[in-house]
Design an enzyme around this catalytic site. Structure first.
Site, PDB file in Angstrom:
ATOM      1  CD  GLN A 287      -2.346   1.415   2.792  1.00 39.69           C
ATOM      2  OE1 GLN A 287      -3.559   1.297   2.815  1.00 39.69           O
ATOM      3  NE2 GLN A 287      -1.630   1.620   3.893  1.00 39.69           N
ATOM      4  CG  ASP A 288       2.326   2.775   3.658  1.00 42.17           C
ATOM      5  OD1 ASP A 288       1.096   2.736   3.460  1.00 42.17           O
ATOM      6  OD2 ASP A 288       2.820   2.915   4.786  1.00 42.17           O
TER       7      ASP A 288
ATOM      8  CD  GLU B  33      -0.384  -2.302  16.711  1.00 42.30           C
ATOM      9  OE1 GLU B  33      -0.115  -2.958  17.744  1.00 42.30           O
ATOM     10  OE2 GLU B  33      -1.548  -2.039  16.356  1.00 42.30           O
TER      11      GLU B  33
ATOM     12  CB  SER C 259       4.463   0.583  13.584  1.00 39.48           C
ATOM     13  OG  SER C 259       3.140   0.256  13.952  1.00 39.48           O
TER      14      SER C 259
ATOM     15  CE1 TYR D 168       4.670  -4.674  11.717  1.00 36.64           C
ATOM     16  CE2 TYR D 168       3.378  -3.552  13.408  1.00 36.64           C
ATOM     17  CZ  TYR D 168       4.007  -3.536  12.179  1.00 36.64           C
ATOM     18  OH  TYR D 168       3.988  -2.402  11.413  1.00 36.64           O
TER      19      TYR D 168
END
Length: 321
Positions: free
Chosen positions: A13-14, A126, A124, A148
């Site tokens: 996507q990016d 996250e 991220s 992750y």
């Protein structure tokens, strides 16, 4: 002479949005792609003839060195990773090697070939995990809650380490959730809009989700890749949070998507324990004031606009099929 850039993860996507941006700015664009028996170039098919693909793998140091030697980039954008949080529990070692140690291999390749190359690392939100404060800024401590996220923390700090140890121009963009019609179908936002489209055309009846109370700071990926580029245009390297500053629940995302096609989400959404995380991240909301101030960057797309964009695109896909 035109600038050149190497993008790992260009088929994602990016990577696809970033390639479009750089081409529009006159860059010569190279993409490092892991070899597959059936490559997936669907996100970059429309610009395939404008970019050069190089076979390389984040687990193979020599291939990364060769990719940089061949592309001779001014800028390297490391977007490749095992990027799905749910998979990271099933494939924790792979995630650690690719998403974590893969960053070190890229940095080493840059240092060996040409340490003057400017390097962008995709960090991220996250990494904040079990958040210590809200909203989260560049100074908020990390508390990763998945393999992750742990791997991303490693990648973030090794990038900082190369900047401080070798004087390299290395930056990390701490991007909060960013979505688009090009988002992978396994991610919750695209899972929602795809299901809404399928329900609308009569191909399924229900959408099964995990924790719909979880809140995220969602932006549009096309807006966010501009911030990546801006980070590498500054006089001095630094790290930046990229976010909208607004947190919305998964349930709210569902409501907006179903409303777009004239349906009530309560009639179709069901909770399934299989989709609950072993360790949940309840709330992520970013403070991008530093990026506003130093980069001149602000998000251009609201959540409602983003949800409508994704839902409309998936509805069109379903109707065509």
């Amino acid at each position: 002479m035109a600038k050149s850039a190497l993008i790992t993860g260009i088929t994602g996507q990016d990577g696809s949005y970033l390639a479009e941006l750089l081409l529009a700015k006159g860059y010569k664009v190279f993409g490092a792609v892991r070899r597959l028996s059936t490559p997936n170039y669907s996100r970059i098919e429309h610009i395939r003839d404008q970019i050069e693909i190089i076979d390389a793998d984040l687990s193979d140091q020599l291939s990364l060195i060769h990719a940089i030697e061949r592309s001779e980039p001014c800028e390297v954008y490391n977007l490749a990773a095992q990027s799905f949080v749910a998979t990271s529990w099933q494939q924790a070692i792979l995630t650690g090697d690719c998403t974590g140690l893969g960053v070190t291999r890229m940095l080493e390749a840059v240092k060996i070939v040409d340490p003057k190359i400017r390097f962008y690392q995709a960090s991220s939100s996250e990494m904040y995990g079990k958040v210590r404060e809200t909203p989260q800024s560049e100074d908020t401590p990390f508390y990763p809650r998945s393999p992750y996220a742990v791997a991303k923390v490693y990648g973030h700090y090794i990038t900082l380490n190369y900047r401080e140890s070798y004087g390299m121009y290395c930056v990390s963009g701490i991007l909060f959730n960013h979505e688009s019609p090009r988002r992978g179908i396994e991610f919750v936002t695209r899972k929602i809009t795809d299901a809404v489209a399928r329900i609308k055309v009569g191909k399924q009846k229900h959408l099964l989700l995990g924790n719909t109370d979880a809140k995220r700071d969602w932006g549009f990926a096309k807006d966010y890749v501009e911030a990546m580029w801006l980070m590498l245009q500054q006089d001095l390297p630094d790290d930046y949070v990229i976010a909208t500053g607004e947190a919305h629940s998964v349930e709210e995302f569902c409501r907006l998507a179903f409303e777009r096609v004239g349906l009530n989400y309560k009639d179709h959404v069901k909770t399934d324990e299989r989709f609950m995380r072993p360790a949940e991240v309840d709330l992520l909301c970013g403070d991008a004031s530093k990026a506003h101030r130093q980069l001149g960057w602000k998000p251009a797309t609201t959540l409602k606009e983003l949800v409508h964009l994704m839902t409309d695109a998936d509805l069109e896909l379903q109707r065509r099929s």
